[in-house]
Every structure is written in C-alpha cells, then in structure tokens.
Design a protein around this motif. Sequence first.
Motif, PDB file in Angstrom:
ATOM      1  N   LYS A 137       0.829  -1.209   0.000  1.00 45.26           N
ATOM      2  CA  LYS A 137       0.000   0.000   0.000  1.00 45.26           C
ATOM      3  C   LYS A 137       0.867   1.264   0.000  1.00 45.26           C
ATOM      4  O   LYS A 137       0.588   2.225  -0.725  1.00 45.26           O
ATOM      5  CB  LYS A 137      -0.910  -0.016   1.232  1.00 45.26           C
ATOM      6  N   ASP A 138       1.934   1.255   0.802  1.00 44.70           N
ATOM      7  CA  ASP A 138       2.820   2.416   0.859  1.00 44.70           C
ATOM      8  C   ASP A 138       3.579   2.598  -0.449  1.00 44.70           C
ATOM      9  O   ASP A 138       3.821   3.731  -0.898  1.00 44.70           O
ATOM     10  CB  ASP A 138       3.813   2.262   2.013  1.00 44.70           C
ATOM     11  N   TYR A 139       3.946   1.490  -1.076  1.00 50.14           N
ATOM     12  CA  TYR A 139       4.657   1.579  -2.353  1.00 50.14           C
ATOM     13  C   TYR A 139       3.742   2.127  -3.444  1.00 50.14           C
ATOM     14  O   TYR A 139       4.160   2.953  -4.270  1.00 50.14           O
ATOM     15  CB  TYR A 139       5.196   0.203  -2.756  1.00 50.14           C
ATOM     16  N   VAL A 140       2.477   1.696  -3.437  1.00 51.48           N
ATOM     17  CA  VAL A 140       1.501   2.216  -4.401  1.00 51.48           C
ATOM     18  C   VAL A 140       1.303   3.719  -4.185  1.00 51.48           C
ATOM     19  O   VAL A 140       1.197   4.486  -5.153  1.00 51.48           O
ATOM     20  CB  VAL A 140       0.155   1.468  -4.276  1.00 51.48           C
ATOM     21  N   SER A 141       1.278   4.147  -2.943  1.00 49.92           N
ATOM     22  CA  SER A 141       1.131   5.575  -2.632  1.00 49.92           C
ATOM     23  C   SER A 141       2.317   6.364  -3.185  1.00 49.92           C
ATOM     24  O   SER A 141       2.159   7.481  -3.684  1.00 49.92           O
ATOM     25  CB  SER A 141       1.020   5.785  -1.124  1.00 49.92           C
ATOM     26  N   PHE A 142       3.509   5.760  -3.104  1.00 50.71           N
ATOM     27  CA  PHE A 142       4.711   6.396  -3.640  1.00 50.71           C
ATOM     28  C   PHE A 142       4.591   6.593  -5.150  1.00 50.71           C
ATOM     29  O   PHE A 142       4.858   7.681  -5.678  1.00 50.71           O
ATOM     30  CB  PHE A 142       5.930   5.542  -3.287  1.00 50.71           C
ATOM     31  N   LEU A 143       4.163   5.543  -5.872  1.00 49.12           N
ATOM     32  CA  LEU A 143       3.997   5.648  -7.326  1.00 49.12           C
ATOM     33  C   LEU A 143       2.893   6.649  -7.676  1.00 49.12           C
ATOM     34  O   LEU A 143       3.018   7.414  -8.638  1.00 49.12           O
ATOM     35  CB  LEU A 143       3.665   4.274  -7.916  1.00 49.12           C
ATOM     36  N   THR A 144       1.814   6.646  -6.886  1.00 48.28           N
ATOM     37  CA  THR A 144       0.693   7.563  -7.131  1.00 48.28           C
ATOM     38  C   THR A 144       1.128   9.010  -6.977  1.00 48.28           C
ATOM     39  O   THR A 144       0.710   9.890  -7.745  1.00 48.28           O
ATOM     40  CB  THR A 144      -0.472   7.262  -6.161  1.00 48.28           C
ATOM     41  N   SER A 145       1.984   9.272  -6.000  1.00 47.31           N
ATOM     42  CA  SER A 145       2.455  10.647  -5.776  1.00 47.31           C
ATOM     43  C   SER A 145       3.271  11.166  -6.955  1.00 47.31           C
ATOM     44  O   SER A 145       3.339  12.372  -7.204  1.00 47.31           O
ATOM     45  CB  SER A 145       3.285  10.717  -4.494  1.00 47.31           C
ATOM     46  N   LEU A 146       3.880  10.226  -7.710  1.00 49.68           N
ATOM     47  CA  LEU A 146       4.643  10.614  -8.906  1.00 49.68           C
ATOM     48  C   LEU A 146       3.779  10.604 -10.161  1.00 49.68           C
ATOM     49  O   LEU A 146       4.225  11.007 -11.237  1.00 49.68           O
ATOM     50  CB  LEU A 146       5.832   9.670  -9.098  1.00 49.68           C
ATOM     51  N   GLY A 147       2.527  10.099 -10.022  1.00 44.03           N
ATOM     52  CA  GLY A 147       1.608  10.053 -11.160  1.00 44.03           C
ATOM     53  C   GLY A 147       1.913   8.933 -12.137  1.00 44.03           C
ATOM     54  O   GLY A 147       1.556   9.010 -13.317  1.00 44.03           O
ATOM     55  N   ILE A 148       2.549   7.864 -11.665  1.00 43.60           N
ATOM     56  CA  ILE A 148       2.940   6.772 -12.573  1.00 43.60           C
ATOM     57  C   ILE A 148       2.393   5.429 -12.101  1.00 43.60           C
ATOM     58  O   ILE A 148       2.909   4.372 -12.491  1.00 43.60           O
ATOM     59  CB  ILE A 148       4.472   6.690 -12.710  1.00 43.60           C
ATOM     60  N   GLN A 149       1.329   5.454 -11.274  1.00 45.86           N
ATOM     61  CA  GLN A 149       0.817   4.207 -10.708  1.00 45.86           C
ATOM     62  C   GLN A 149       0.226   3.272 -11.753  1.00 45.86           C
ATOM     63  O   GLN A 149       0.182   2.048 -11.559  1.00 45.86           O
ATOM     64  CB  GLN A 149      -0.229   4.504  -9.614  1.00 45.86           C
ATOM     65  N   ASP A 150      -0.257   3.812 -12.877  1.00 49.38           N
ATOM     66  CA  ASP A 150      -0.893   2.993 -13.908  1.00 49.38           C
ATOM     67  C   ASP A 150       0.023   2.754 -15.109  1.00 49.38           C
ATOM     68  O   ASP A 150      -0.435   2.311 -16.164  1.00 49.38           O
ATOM     69  CB  ASP A 150      -2.199   3.644 -14.378  1.00 49.38           C
ATOM     70  N   LYS A 151       1.300   3.061 -14.950  1.00 48.03           N
ATOM     71  CA  LYS A 151       2.247   2.900 -16.054  1.00 48.03           C
ATOM     72  C   LYS A 151       3.396   2.000 -15.607  1.00 48.03           C
ATOM     73  O   LYS A 151       3.704   1.900 -14.425  1.00 48.03           O
ATOM     74  CB  LYS A 151       2.787   4.265 -16.484  1.00 48.03           C
TER      75      LYS A 151
END
Length: 209
Positions: A137-151
């Motif tokens: 969950k924390d790692y997904v939050s990290f990717l989301t903060s960079l705007g790359i969670q779906d890439k």
Amino acid sequence: MKVAVLDNKGKDTGRKVELSDEVFAIEPNEHAIYLDVKQYLAHQRQGTHKAKERAEIAGSTRKLKKQKGTGTARAGSIKSPVFRGGGRIFGPRPRNYAQKLNKGVKRLARRSALSLKTKENALFIVEDFQMEAPKTKDYVSFLTSLGIQDKKSLVVLSGENKNLFLSSRNLKGTEVVTASELNTYKILNAKNVVLLEGSLEGIQENLGK
C-alpha cells in the motif's frame, strides 16, 4: 543538466542535482540499443529444448515389410520420421544462445536509453528514503504521488533496500533494481524510470567511462 529532486511524496524538495550530459543527454544510438537488447533477450533463453531423433526412439529394428512387391514405399524401421511415433527430422537440440558484445557498446546503449527517457520527461530523481516495513500500500502511494501508478515503472536503488523491494514484489508493471542491475532492456521496457538520488553516483561513474 540540472534536474529537480523530489521527495517520496512527489513534492519538489527545492534542490537540484547535476546530471552528466554524457550519460543523460547524448544523441541516442539506436543500433547500439538494438544490439544490447538482442543480447539480453538471447541470454534469457535456457536452450534446453530437445526432441528425439530417429536414433533415440525406442522401438523394434525389424524390417516392417518386404522390400518389393507391396506397391508402396520401402520401409525399413518403425522409428522412421514418416511414421507416427517416429523420430523428428532435424529436431531442436540443446544449445547456448549467448552472444558477445563489447563493453563500450553496452555502455553506449545504456547511455542512449537513459537519454531517451530524459528527453521524454520520463525520468524522475527522488531523494533516498527507507520504508519502515514492507507494505504494498505504501509503495503504491509512492507511485501515485509521482503520477505513474498505472504505467510501467522501474525504480533504481543505490544499494539494498529490502522493505522497498518486498513492497513492490506483489505488483505487476513495476520493478525495483539496484544500480548494478540496470540494463538497456529494463530501462526501455519501463514507461517511467525513477532513480533514487544515491544511485546517480554509481550510474554516472560506470557509464561515463
């Protein structure tokens, strides 16, 4: 070339880091990239494929029928490739697919790949951080903060970061590697590349030679 350094929340820290132009801003050499990716993919092949040929089939060696007078083709063995259950003609044999490539060409390919990502604004520099526990969950939050969670993403560490690595392991489309494991295929296979600040020194030292 100066690039802004982000924190693990995706916010600008106000600092900038100097990126080497000879690593991150060269004219990409497509042929070098092709050769390096080709070698990497070739090395992924196990080469353990094997089909039994005529001499390896278990079966009787008696002659099936008389040589002449049957009106059909001659047949001397049930192991012949023309019969069901017979050996395979020119079947695959175990082999080594390894290819040689000069170190200079490999370094050029990796510099070219990083330069492409920089040119496409798909390269992020994030300050080093640690995770208290392995949490997806924390790692997904990290990717989301960079705007790359779906890439597709590639996160490059300076060294061992066990909790960060374990947090990413359950997710598809993202990979965490150390700077020493970085290669052209992994860079190009990701839509975005995230370099932790501590990995820059090793990358620029290895590829800037």
